[in-house]
Scaffold this motif. Structure first.
Motif, PDB file in Angstrom:
ATOM      1  N   ILE A  84     -10.482   1.828  -0.763  1.00 57.91           N
ATOM      2  CA  ILE A  84     -10.207   0.438  -1.121  1.00 57.91           C
ATOM      3  C   ILE A  84      -8.767   0.305  -1.633  1.00 57.91           C
ATOM      4  O   ILE A  84      -8.046  -0.620  -1.262  1.00 57.91           O
ATOM      5  CB  ILE A  84     -11.216  -0.082  -2.164  1.00 57.91           C
ATOM      6  CG1 ILE A  84     -12.594  -0.227  -1.511  1.00 57.91           C
ATOM      7  CG2 ILE A  84     -10.763  -1.414  -2.757  1.00 57.91           C
ATOM      8  CD1 ILE A  84     -13.709  -0.538  -2.485  1.00 57.91           C
ATOM      9  N   LYS A  85      -8.332   1.244  -2.472  1.00 58.82           N
ATOM     10  CA  LYS A  85      -6.960   1.202  -2.998  1.00 58.82           C
ATOM     11  C   LYS A  85      -5.944   1.337  -1.871  1.00 58.82           C
ATOM     12  O   LYS A  85      -4.937   0.623  -1.838  1.00 58.82           O
ATOM     13  CB  LYS A  85      -6.754   2.296  -4.042  1.00 58.82           C
ATOM     14  CG  LYS A  85      -7.476   2.029  -5.339  1.00 58.82           C
ATOM     15  CD  LYS A  85      -7.291   3.174  -6.320  1.00 58.82           C
ATOM     16  CE  LYS A  85      -8.087   2.946  -7.606  1.00 58.82           C
ATOM     17  NZ  LYS A  85      -7.966   4.062  -8.532  1.00 58.82           N
ATOM     18  N   LEU A  86      -6.213   2.250  -0.944  1.00 59.09           N
ATOM     19  CA  LEU A  86      -5.305   2.452   0.190  1.00 59.09           C
ATOM     20  C   LEU A  86      -5.226   1.192   1.051  1.00 59.09           C
ATOM     21  O   LEU A  86      -4.133   0.735   1.409  1.00 59.09           O
ATOM     22  CB  LEU A  86      -5.781   3.644   1.023  1.00 59.09           C
ATOM     23  CG  LEU A  86      -4.967   3.988   2.255  1.00 59.09           C
ATOM     24  CD1 LEU A  86      -3.566   4.440   1.844  1.00 59.09           C
ATOM     25  CD2 LEU A  86      -5.654   5.083   3.049  1.00 59.09           C
ATOM     26  N   LEU A  87      -6.371   0.623   1.372  1.00 62.67           N
ATOM     27  CA  LEU A  87      -6.393  -0.592   2.182  1.00 62.67           C
ATOM     28  C   LEU A  87      -5.766  -1.772   1.442  1.00 62.67           C
ATOM     29  O   LEU A  87      -5.107  -2.611   2.061  1.00 62.67           O
ATOM     30  CB  LEU A  87      -7.832  -0.921   2.592  1.00 62.67           C
ATOM     31  CG  LEU A  87      -8.478   0.072   3.563  1.00 62.67           C
ATOM     32  CD1 LEU A  87      -9.942  -0.278   3.778  1.00 62.67           C
ATOM     33  CD2 LEU A  87      -7.730   0.110   4.876  1.00 62.67           C
ATOM     34  N   LEU A  88      -5.944  -1.818   0.127  1.00 68.61           N
ATOM     35  CA  LEU A  88      -5.331  -2.880  -0.670  1.00 68.61           C
ATOM     36  C   LEU A  88      -3.810  -2.791  -0.581  1.00 68.61           C
ATOM     37  O   LEU A  88      -3.132  -3.800  -0.363  1.00 68.61           O
ATOM     38  CB  LEU A  88      -5.792  -2.791  -2.126  1.00 68.61           C
ATOM     39  CG  LEU A  88      -5.159  -3.777  -3.103  1.00 68.61           C
ATOM     40  CD1 LEU A  88      -5.442  -5.221  -2.695  1.00 68.61           C
ATOM     41  CD2 LEU A  88      -5.660  -3.521  -4.513  1.00 68.61           C
ATOM     42  N   ASN A  89      -3.266  -1.599  -0.733  1.00 71.24           N
ATOM     43  CA  ASN A  89      -1.810  -1.429  -0.631  1.00 71.24           C
ATOM     44  C   ASN A  89      -1.308  -1.810   0.753  1.00 71.24           C
ATOM     45  O   ASN A  89      -0.286  -2.484   0.894  1.00 71.24           O
ATOM     46  CB  ASN A  89      -1.412   0.007  -0.972  1.00 71.24           C
ATOM     47  CG  ASN A  89      -1.570   0.309  -2.445  1.00 71.24           C
ATOM     48  OD1 ASN A  89      -1.536  -0.587  -3.278  1.00 71.24           O
ATOM     49  ND2 ASN A  89      -1.752   1.576  -2.777  1.00 71.24           N
ATOM     50  N   ASP A  90      -2.035  -1.392   1.794  1.00 72.49           N
ATOM     51  CA  ASP A  90      -1.639  -1.762   3.157  1.00 72.49           C
ATOM     52  C   ASP A  90      -1.697  -3.270   3.353  1.00 72.49           C
ATOM     53  O   ASP A  90      -0.816  -3.856   3.985  1.00 72.49           O
ATOM     54  CB  ASP A  90      -2.544  -1.070   4.188  1.00 72.49           C
ATOM     55  CG  ASP A  90      -2.271   0.422   4.292  1.00 72.49           C
ATOM     56  OD1 ASP A  90      -1.244   0.881   3.745  1.00 72.49           O
ATOM     57  OD2 ASP A  90      -3.086   1.120   4.915  1.00 72.49           O
ATOM     58  N   SER A  91      -2.728  -3.900   2.796  1.00 71.20           N
ATOM     59  CA  SER A  91      -2.856  -5.355   2.917  1.00 71.20           C
ATOM     60  C   SER A  91      -1.706  -6.072   2.224  1.00 71.20           C
ATOM     61  O   SER A  91      -1.188  -7.062   2.725  1.00 71.20           O
ATOM     62  CB  SER A  91      -4.188  -5.828   2.336  1.00 71.20           C
ATOM     63  OG  SER A  91      -5.263  -5.329   3.075  1.00 71.20           O
ATOM     64  N   LYS A  92      -1.300  -5.564   1.075  1.00 68.09           N
ATOM     65  CA  LYS A  92      -0.175  -6.184   0.355  1.00 68.09           C
ATOM     66  C   LYS A  92       1.115  -6.063   1.157  1.00 68.09           C
ATOM     67  O   LYS A  92       1.898  -7.010   1.226  1.00 68.09           O
ATOM     68  CB  LYS A  92      -0.012  -5.548  -1.024  1.00 68.09           C
ATOM     69  CG  LYS A  92      -1.095  -5.973  -2.008  1.00 68.09           C
ATOM     70  CD  LYS A  92      -0.910  -5.304  -3.355  1.00 68.09           C
ATOM     71  CE  LYS A  92      -1.960  -5.765  -4.357  1.00 68.09           C
ATOM     72  NZ  LYS A  92      -1.806  -5.100  -5.655  1.00 68.09           N
ATOM     73  N   PRO A  99       2.511 -13.272   5.906  1.00 62.62           N
ATOM     74  CA  PRO A  99       1.527 -13.883   5.014  1.00 62.62           C
ATOM     75  C   PRO A  99       0.457 -14.638   5.802  1.00 62.62           C
ATOM     76  O   PRO A  99       0.746 -15.294   6.786  1.00 62.62           O
ATOM     77  CB  PRO A  99       2.358 -14.856   4.171  1.00 62.62           C
ATOM     78  CG  PRO A  99       3.766 -14.426   4.328  1.00 62.62           C
ATOM     79  CD  PRO A  99       3.858 -13.768   5.669  1.00 62.62           C
ATOM     80  N   SER A 100      -0.776 -14.496   5.368  1.00 66.94           N
ATOM     81  CA  SER A 100      -1.855 -15.271   5.970  1.00 66.94           C
ATOM     82  C   SER A 100      -2.933 -15.492   4.917  1.00 66.94           C
ATOM     83  O   SER A 100      -3.038 -14.744   3.944  1.00 66.94           O
ATOM     84  CB  SER A 100      -2.448 -14.554   7.184  1.00 66.94           C
ATOM     85  OG  SER A 100      -3.246 -13.459   6.783  1.00 66.94           O
ATOM     86  N   GLN A 105      -6.838 -13.528   0.915  1.00 68.28           N
ATOM     87  CA  GLN A 105      -8.218 -13.513   0.450  1.00 68.28           C
ATOM     88  C   GLN A 105      -8.733 -12.072   0.344  1.00 68.28           C
ATOM     89  O   GLN A 105      -9.384 -11.705  -0.633  1.00 68.28           O
ATOM     90  CB  GLN A 105      -9.093 -14.317   1.415  1.00 68.28           C
ATOM     91  CG  GLN A 105     -10.524 -14.460   0.969  1.00 68.28           C
ATOM     92  CD  GLN A 105     -11.322 -15.338   1.930  1.00 68.28           C
ATOM     93  OE1 GLN A 105     -10.834 -15.741   2.960  1.00 68.28           O
ATOM     94  NE2 GLN A 105     -12.551 -15.614   1.562  1.00 68.28           N
ATOM     95  N   ASN A 106      -8.419 -11.239   1.329  1.00 67.60           N
ATOM     96  CA  ASN A 106      -8.839  -9.835   1.287  1.00 67.60           C
ATOM     97  C   ASN A 106      -8.226  -9.105   0.092  1.00 67.60           C
ATOM     98  O   ASN A 106      -8.880  -8.267  -0.538  1.00 67.60           O
ATOM     99  CB  ASN A 106      -8.474  -9.120   2.584  1.00 67.60           C
ATOM    100  CG  ASN A 106      -9.318  -9.583   3.751  1.00 67.60           C
ATOM    101  OD1 ASN A 106     -10.389 -10.129   3.571  1.00 67.60           O
ATOM    102  ND2 ASN A 106      -8.820  -9.375   4.949  1.00 67.60           N
ATOM    103  N   ILE A 107      -6.981  -9.420  -0.219  1.00 65.20           N
ATOM    104  CA  ILE A 107      -6.314  -8.803  -1.373  1.00 65.20           C
ATOM    105  C   ILE A 107      -7.038  -9.188  -2.661  1.00 65.20           C
ATOM    106  O   ILE A 107      -7.315  -8.349  -3.506  1.00 65.20           O
ATOM    107  CB  ILE A 107      -4.823  -9.199  -1.418  1.00 65.20           C
ATOM    108  CG1 ILE A 107      -4.066  -8.521  -0.258  1.00 65.20           C
ATOM    109  CG2 ILE A 107      -4.201  -8.835  -2.765  1.00 65.20           C
ATOM    110  CD1 ILE A 107      -2.652  -9.036  -0.069  1.00 65.20           C
TER     111      ILE A 107
END
Length: 135
Positions: A84-92, A99-100, A105-107
């Protein structure tokens, strides 16, 4: 008799009180500004094309990088937190580039999960129940 269509009259400029030198300087500045504008418009067009290509590439890479987990790792619940932390960083990072609403929302969802360990555990248990229902 010369062809009238081939003969063009030179434009007439009302120079007001400008001298010939001042008028020449003014015309030169206008011509130079016109050339700069032309080059700037070409550069913008090239950048817009490149941006569209980059956005398509980001969309393709986002789809390729997406991870769909079914089941999870019950023996290593810390792996889920790390994922989750890894995906959060990638999402940021993705959100900074493109930006979308869905990325934003996922962040927010991932951050709320990480704020509370019990939320993460409940989310994990819910995903387990959903994945058990899928198979």
């Amino acid at each position: 008799m010369p062809d009238v269509k081939q003969q063009k009259r030179e434009p007439q400029i009302i120079a007001g009180d400008l001298t010939n030198d001042e008028l020449h300087r003014w015309l030169s500045q206008k011509a130079f500004a016109g050339e700069r504008l032309h080059h700037a418009l070409q550069a913008r067009s090239s950048l817009q094309i490149r941006l569209a290509e980059l956005n398509r590439e980001i969309d393709e890479l986002t789809a390729e990088a997406a991870i769909e987990t079914i089941g999870g790792s019950a023996s290593h619940p810390g792996c889920d937190l790390a994922l989750i932390k890894l995906l959060l960083n990638d999402s940021k990072e993705l959100h900074e580039i493109k930006p979308s609403h869905s990325t934003s929302q996922n962040i927010r969802i991932a951050e709320s999960f990480l704020k509370s360990r019990s939320s993460v555990e409940r989310g994990y248990q819910a995903s387990q129940l959903l994945s058990d229902g899928v198979g």
